[in-house]
Design a protein around this motif. Structure first.
Motif, PDB file in Angstrom:
ATOM      1  N   PRO A   1       1.117  -1.259  -0.607  1.00  0.00           N
ATOM      2  CA  PRO A   1      -0.411  -0.554  -0.496  1.00  0.00           C
ATOM      3  C   PRO A   1       1.120   1.136  -0.135  1.00  0.00           C
ATOM      4  O   PRO A   1       1.823   1.438   0.429  1.00  0.00           O
TER       5      PRO A   1
ATOM      6  N   SER B   1       2.851   2.611  -5.431  1.00  0.00           N
ATOM      7  CA  SER B   1       2.367   2.153  -6.705  1.00  0.00           C
ATOM      8  C   SER B   1       2.372   1.453  -7.690  1.00  0.00           C
ATOM      9  O   SER B   1       1.724   0.709  -8.635  1.00  0.00           O
TER      10      SER B   1
ATOM     11  N   ASN C   1       4.244  -4.170  -7.234  1.00  0.00           N
ATOM     12  CA  ASN C   1       2.469  -4.811  -6.691  1.00  0.00           C
ATOM     13  C   ASN C   1       1.793  -4.536  -8.193  1.00  0.00           C
ATOM     14  O   ASN C   1       0.501  -4.830  -8.261  1.00  0.00           O
TER      15      ASN C   1
ATOM     16  N   MET D   1      -3.919  -4.480   1.677  1.00  0.00           N
ATOM     17  CA  MET D   1      -3.733  -3.236   2.583  1.00  0.00           C
ATOM     18  C   MET D   1      -2.264  -3.238   3.621  1.00  0.00           C
ATOM     19  O   MET D   1      -2.599  -2.571   4.460  1.00  0.00           O
TER      20      MET D   1
END
Length: 197
Positions: free
Chosen positions: A13, A18, A23, A66
């Motif tokens: 998270p 990101s 990811n 998360m």
């Protein structure tokens, strides 16, 4: 019809992660939810973001843990236990060093391949029997460079390959849910073969 009831995408998270290779699983579940007109919403009960997609005979929960990669199993086990979802009804999507960008492969059971997210899920579920969707991110060539590689951004060319593969992988998940694992694997394999022509 496949009996997959939970799709999980692994990642870390926070905005600083990101766009990193680690990811890839997050990217997949976000795109899969979008393709079905859903967005993942915060779900504190299950330590992540989730949604439920119901279409025809399909009833699929989608989860994005998360709590950082090495604690992914907490979210997976919480949701699976709550809804009485067995390990063999779970599909986990994650980044795979041993596959090049542009390649994704389904796999059922087996070892963890040293992947911290998969290790934690195995530990929390007490089982290796869940299905995996490995999204190739390539390997930096040296073990000492792996951490920087997975937590780094891919080149533009590699990112395009991964994005294309994730789109096809999402279509393969639909095939898996409507038909079976073999049909889904064939779809992914034919996509790779077409691109190599």
């Amino acid at each position: 019809m496949s009996t997959i009831r939970l799709l999980v995408g692994l990642g870390n998270p926070g905005p600083e992660y990101s766009q990193t290779r680690h990811n890839a699983g997050f990217w997949l579940v976000e795109q899969y939810a979008r393709m079905h007109g859903h967005t993942l919403q915060p779900d504190t009960k299950f330590f992540g973001n989730s949604t439920r997609i119901q279409k025809g005979g399909m009833d699929l929960r989608v989860l994005q843990p998360m709590q950082f990669m090495n604690r992914s199993g907490n979210a997976v086990a919480s949701l699976a236990n709550f809804y009485k979802i067995a390990p063999e009804e779970i599909l986990v999507a994650y980044d795979e060093l041993d596959l090049p960008p542009g390649v994704a492969k389904f796999k059922t059971g087996g070892g963890t391949g040293g992947h911290n997210g998969i290790k934690d899920i195995v530990a929390r579920l007490g089982s290796h029997d869940f299905h995996r969707l490995r999204i190739g991110i390539g390997h930096p060539g040296d073990k000492s460079k792996v951490t920087g590689w997975v937590l780094g951004k891919a080149s533009q060319a590699d990112q395009l390959l991964m994005d294309d593969t994730i789109t096809e992988a999402c279509r393969s998940i639909d095939i898996l849910l409507q038909q079976d694992m073999r049909a889904a694997q064939q779809h992914l394999h034919s996509f790779k073969a077409q691109r190599e022509k």
